[in-house]
Scaffold this active site. Structure first.
Site, mmCIF file in Angstrom:
data_model
loop_
_atom_site.group_PDB
_atom_site.id
_atom_site.type_symbol
_atom_site.label_atom_id
_atom_site.label_comp_id
_atom_site.label_asym_id
_atom_site.label_seq_id
_atom_site.Cartn_x
_atom_site.Cartn_y
_atom_site.Cartn_z
ATOM 1 N N GLY A 1 3.182 -2.241 1.671
ATOM 2 C CA GLY A 1 3.646 -2.405 3.049
ATOM 3 C C GLY A 1 2.769 -3.385 3.819
ATOM 4 N N GLY B 1 1.024 9.742 -1.169
ATOM 5 C CA GLY B 1 1.836 10.917 -0.902
ATOM 6 C C GLY B 1 2.141 11.101 0.572
ATOM 7 N N GLN C 1 -11.479 5.599 -1.448
ATOM 8 C CA GLN C 1 -11.194 4.724 -0.317
ATOM 9 C C GLN C 1 -11.431 5.398 1.030
ATOM 10 O OE1 GLN C 1 -6.977 4.180 -1.652
ATOM 11 N NE2 GLN C 1 -6.545 4.152 0.536
ATOM 12 N N HIS D 1 7.510 4.544 2.938
ATOM 13 C CA HIS D 1 7.383 4.582 1.480
ATOM 14 C C HIS D 1 8.758 4.420 0.819
ATOM 15 C CE1 HIS D 1 3.865 7.237 2.724
ATOM 16 N NE2 HIS D 1 3.252 6.341 1.971
ATOM 17 N N SER E 1 3.403 6.396 9.456
ATOM 18 C CA SER E 1 2.154 6.575 8.727
ATOM 19 C C SER E 1 1.984 8.057 8.451
ATOM 20 C CB SER E 1 0.982 6.066 9.570
ATOM 21 O OG SER E 1 -0.239 6.541 9.023
ATOM 22 N N SER E 2 1.420 8.358 7.293
ATOM 23 C CA SER E 2 1.163 9.758 6.962
ATOM 24 C C SER E 2 0.250 10.387 8.009
ATOM 25 C CB SER E 2 0.518 9.845 5.582
ATOM 26 O OG SER E 2 1.245 9.064 4.666
HETATM 27 P P1 AMP Z 1 -0.167 5.093 1.745
HETATM 28 O O1 AMP Z 1 0.507 6.266 1.130
HETATM 29 O O2 AMP Z 1 -0.466 5.254 3.196
HETATM 30 O O3 AMP Z 1 -1.332 4.597 0.937
HETATM 31 O O4 AMP Z 1 0.895 3.929 1.705
HETATM 32 C C1 AMP Z 1 1.492 3.532 0.486
HETATM 33 C C2 AMP Z 1 2.196 2.243 0.685
HETATM 34 O O5 AMP Z 1 3.201 2.389 1.680
HETATM 35 C C3 AMP Z 1 1.260 1.122 1.159
HETATM 36 O O6 AMP Z 1 1.625 -0.080 0.510
HETATM 37 C C4 AMP Z 1 1.564 1.062 2.625
HETATM 38 O O7 AMP Z 1 1.321 -0.223 3.185
HETATM 39 C C5 AMP Z 1 3.041 1.373 2.644
HETATM 40 N N1 AMP Z 1 3.448 1.846 3.958
HETATM 41 C C6 AMP Z 1 2.823 2.778 4.713
HETATM 42 N N2 AMP Z 1 3.433 2.908 5.896
HETATM 43 C C7 AMP Z 1 4.463 2.037 5.903
HETATM 44 C C8 AMP Z 1 5.479 1.695 6.852
HETATM 45 N N3 AMP Z 1 5.549 2.278 8.048
HETATM 46 N N4 AMP Z 1 6.388 0.749 6.512
HETATM 47 C C9 AMP Z 1 6.315 0.150 5.293
HETATM 48 N N5 AMP Z 1 5.396 0.423 4.355
HETATM 49 C C10 AMP Z 1 4.477 1.356 4.651
#
Ligand code: AMP
Length: 277
Positions: free
Chosen positions: A144, A28, A58, A34, A182-183
């Site tokens: 990602g 989220g 995690q 995303h 990044s979130s």
């Molecule tokens: P997360 O919500 O942080 O768990 O990320 C969900 C997915 O989005 C994961 O596969 C991350 O690697 C990908 N992701 C997060 N940040 C980026 C970004 N800046 N560019 C591309 N993919 C991303």
């Protein structure tokens, strides 16, 4: 777009969904990174499923899990706009039902870097992704490359457990100053946010050193550290020059290498990476 919250409703919604199915797992607080995964899934799938689940397993500390940013209403709007068909947004109890007592633990590839810095992190990731792969049964799932080791861990797991979902790695989407989206960036103050561009600058310096002929691993690490030291707010956790396949540290960059780093800024841990050549 349909939003489902239980394993049963997810299975029911998928029973009649056109194939192939593309899955984008997220925690989220969706941003353009995303959305880029969703767009890739949209282009390659008849049905796009996004999961939104902040996975307690995690996180090392309960406080980190509690502090993770959440805004489901905004996330659902972003999914709708990006053309998502189905959102799976379960509760923790729905994913880890009463008595849940299984852990997926990937071996050597999960050991160094993030695995060393965050004990148990990749067990939590692998366990939840295995559940999502089993529930969704997607032809492909999109991740990602910003989380390079995570992609490697999930690939290993999918191969070893014969999970029928192909793991697709997608490019990192960045802010104009190079900071990987990044979130967690949302938790930085304006000063911390400005300082965070140092991660990218350090990686660019490391890559430039390799490209200009510096092949000694320690010299490349030193080139990255030198940039990090210019930013007083940066608290480096690790700086790595590793084999992209095994993630073992390299003494010398003979062929391909993964440059990666983890840096704390205002207590927020940020990671990024760059592959060379
Ligand atoms: P997360 O919500 O942080 O768990 O990320 C969900 C997915 O989005 C994961 O596969 C991350 O690697 C990908 N992701 C997060 N940040 C980026 C970004 N800046 N560019 C591309 N993919 C991303």
């Amino acid at each position: 777009m349909r939003v489902v919250r239980t394993r049963a409703d997810l299975r029911e919604a998928l029973a009649s969904a056109p194939r192939p199915v593309g899955l984008v797992p997220t925690m989220g607080w969706l941003h353009a990174g995303h959305v880029s995964l969703v767009k890739r899934a949209r282009a390659e799938s008849a049905t796009v499923v996004v999961s939104i689940f902040v996975n307690p397993r995690q996180f090392g500390q309960a406080t980190e899990f509690a502090r993770y940013p959440r805004n489901e209403a905004r996330d659902l709007e972003a999914c709708e706009r990006a053309g998502v068909d189905l959102v799976f947004a379960p509760t923790v109890d729905e994913v880890y039902h009463p008595g849940f007592d299984t852990r997926v633990s990937v071996g050597a590839i999960a050991g160094p870097l993030e695995g060393a810095a965050r004990p148990g992190h990749f067990d939590g990731v692998a366990t939840v992704v295995a559940i999502l792969f089993a529930l969704v049964g997607a032809e492909r799932a999109y991740f990602g490359i910003k989380d390079y080791q995570q992609v490697q861990v999930i690939r290993r797991m999918a191969l070893d457990l014969a999970l029928p979902t192909e793991v697709i790695a997608c490019a990192t989407i960045r802010e104009p100053d190079g900071l990987a989206m990044s979130s967690r960036n949302a938790r930085l103050s304006p000063a911390g946010r400005a300082a965070a561009s140092v991660l990218r600058r350090a990686l660019v310096a490391g890559a430039a050193a390799v490209r200009s002929g510096t092949l000694d691993g320690d010299a490349v690490r030193a080139a990255m550290f030198a940039v990090l030291r210019t930013e007083p707010m940066a608290d480096p956790d690790y700086v790595s020059v590793a084999d992209p396949d095994t993630l073992e540290e390299l003494e010398s960059v003979a062929g391909k290498a993964l440059l990666s780093l983890a840096v704390g800024i205002e207590g927020i841990r940020l990671i990024d990476n760059e592959r060379v050549p």
